[in-house]
Design an enzyme around this catalytic site. Structure first.
Site, mmCIF file in Angstrom:
data_model
loop_
_atom_site.group_PDB
_atom_site.id
_atom_site.type_symbol
_atom_site.label_atom_id
_atom_site.label_comp_id
_atom_site.label_asym_id
_atom_site.label_seq_id
_atom_site.Cartn_x
_atom_site.Cartn_y
_atom_site.Cartn_z
ATOM 1 N N CYS A 164 -2.696 -0.164 7.398
ATOM 2 C CA CYS A 164 -1.916 1.064 7.274
ATOM 3 C C CYS A 164 -2.051 1.937 8.517
ATOM 4 C CB CYS A 164 -2.329 1.823 6.022
ATOM 5 S SG CYS A 164 -1.879 0.935 4.503
ATOM 6 N N GLU A 189 0.863 3.899 1.790
ATOM 7 C CA GLU A 189 1.283 4.333 3.125
ATOM 8 C C GLU A 189 2.435 3.482 3.659
ATOM 9 O OE1 GLU A 189 -3.344 4.514 3.284
ATOM 10 O OE2 GLU A 189 -1.811 3.434 2.146
ATOM 11 N N CYS A 202 -6.476 2.060 5.604
ATOM 12 C CA CYS A 202 -7.126 0.822 6.042
ATOM 13 C C CYS A 202 -6.568 0.440 7.419
ATOM 14 C CB CYS A 202 -6.849 -0.282 5.027
ATOM 15 S SG CYS A 202 -5.138 -0.852 5.019
ATOM 16 N N HIS A 260 0.859 -1.191 0.000
ATOM 17 C CA HIS A 260 0.000 0.000 0.000
ATOM 18 C C HIS A 260 0.894 1.240 0.000
ATOM 19 C CE1 HIS A 260 -3.953 -1.797 1.746
ATOM 20 N NE2 HIS A 260 -3.336 -2.677 0.979
#
Length: 150
Positions: A79, A48, A76, A46
Site C-alpha cells: 500500500c 488503501e 503495509c 486492501h
C-alpha cells in the site's frame, strides 16, 4: 479519520480485517473503502488500494496530487508503494503496525531514494483504531478455540 474508523467497523461486520481508508481533496471526501480481501478473495483488496483506485477513477487520472489519505492502520509495503506511485501528498494513519508497517514501524518508504515522499502522520485516533483490530482478532481466536474444542 472518524470516517475511516466508521468504514473499519463496517469491514469488521463483514468479517474483514477492520481497516478503513478515506481520500480527501480540497476538503471533500473523494474516495472511501475498507478491506475486502475475504469478500473479493483478492490479496490486493486492501482498503488503501481500493480507495486509491476509486479516487483515480473519480479524478480521471492516476496522479493523486493534492490528496490526503486517512487510514486506520499504518500502510503495509504494498500500500505504501501504491501511495507513493499515486503521488498522494499526505498520509494520516491511526494504529502503528509493528509487523508490516511501511511508514515508520518496520520500514519507512516515505524516506529514502524513491521519487515521491508523502508527508506522514501516525497515531491519529490510534487507540480507537487499534482497539478495533484487537477486538476483531480476539474474536477470531476465540472462534478458533471454540471450533477446536468440539
Amino acid at each position: 479519520m472518524a470516517e475511516a474508523i466508521a468504514l473499519a467497523k463496517k469491514a469488521a461486520k463483514k468479517d474483514e480485517v477492520p481497516v478503513g481508508a478515506v481520500i480527501v481533496r480540497d476538503g471533500r471526501i473523494i474516495a472511501r473503502a475498507y478491506n475486502r480481501r475475504e469478500t473479493h478473495r483478492n490479496p490486493l483488496a486492501h482498503a488503501e488500494i481500493l480507495a486509491i483506485a476509486q479516487a483515480a477513477r473519480r479524478l480521471g487520472g492516476w496522479r493523486l496530487s493534492g490528496c490526503t489519505l486517512y487510514v486506520t492502520l499504518e500502510p503495509c509495503p504494498m500500500c505504501a508503494g501504491a501511495i507513493i506511485n499515486a503521488r498522494i501528498d499526505e498520509v494520516v494513519f491511526g494504529a502503528y503496525d509493528p509487523k508490516a508497517g511501511a511508514f515508520g514501524s518496520l520500514y519507512n518508504l516515505a524516506e529514502g531514494r524513491l521519487n515521491h515522499k508523502p508527508r506522514v502522520t501516525g497515531g491519529v485516533l490510534a487507540d480507537e483504531a487499534a482497539g478495533l483490530l484487537k477486538s476483531y482478532f480476539q474474536g477470531k481466536r476465540a472462534a478458533l478455540r471454540g471450533a477446536n474444542s468440539r
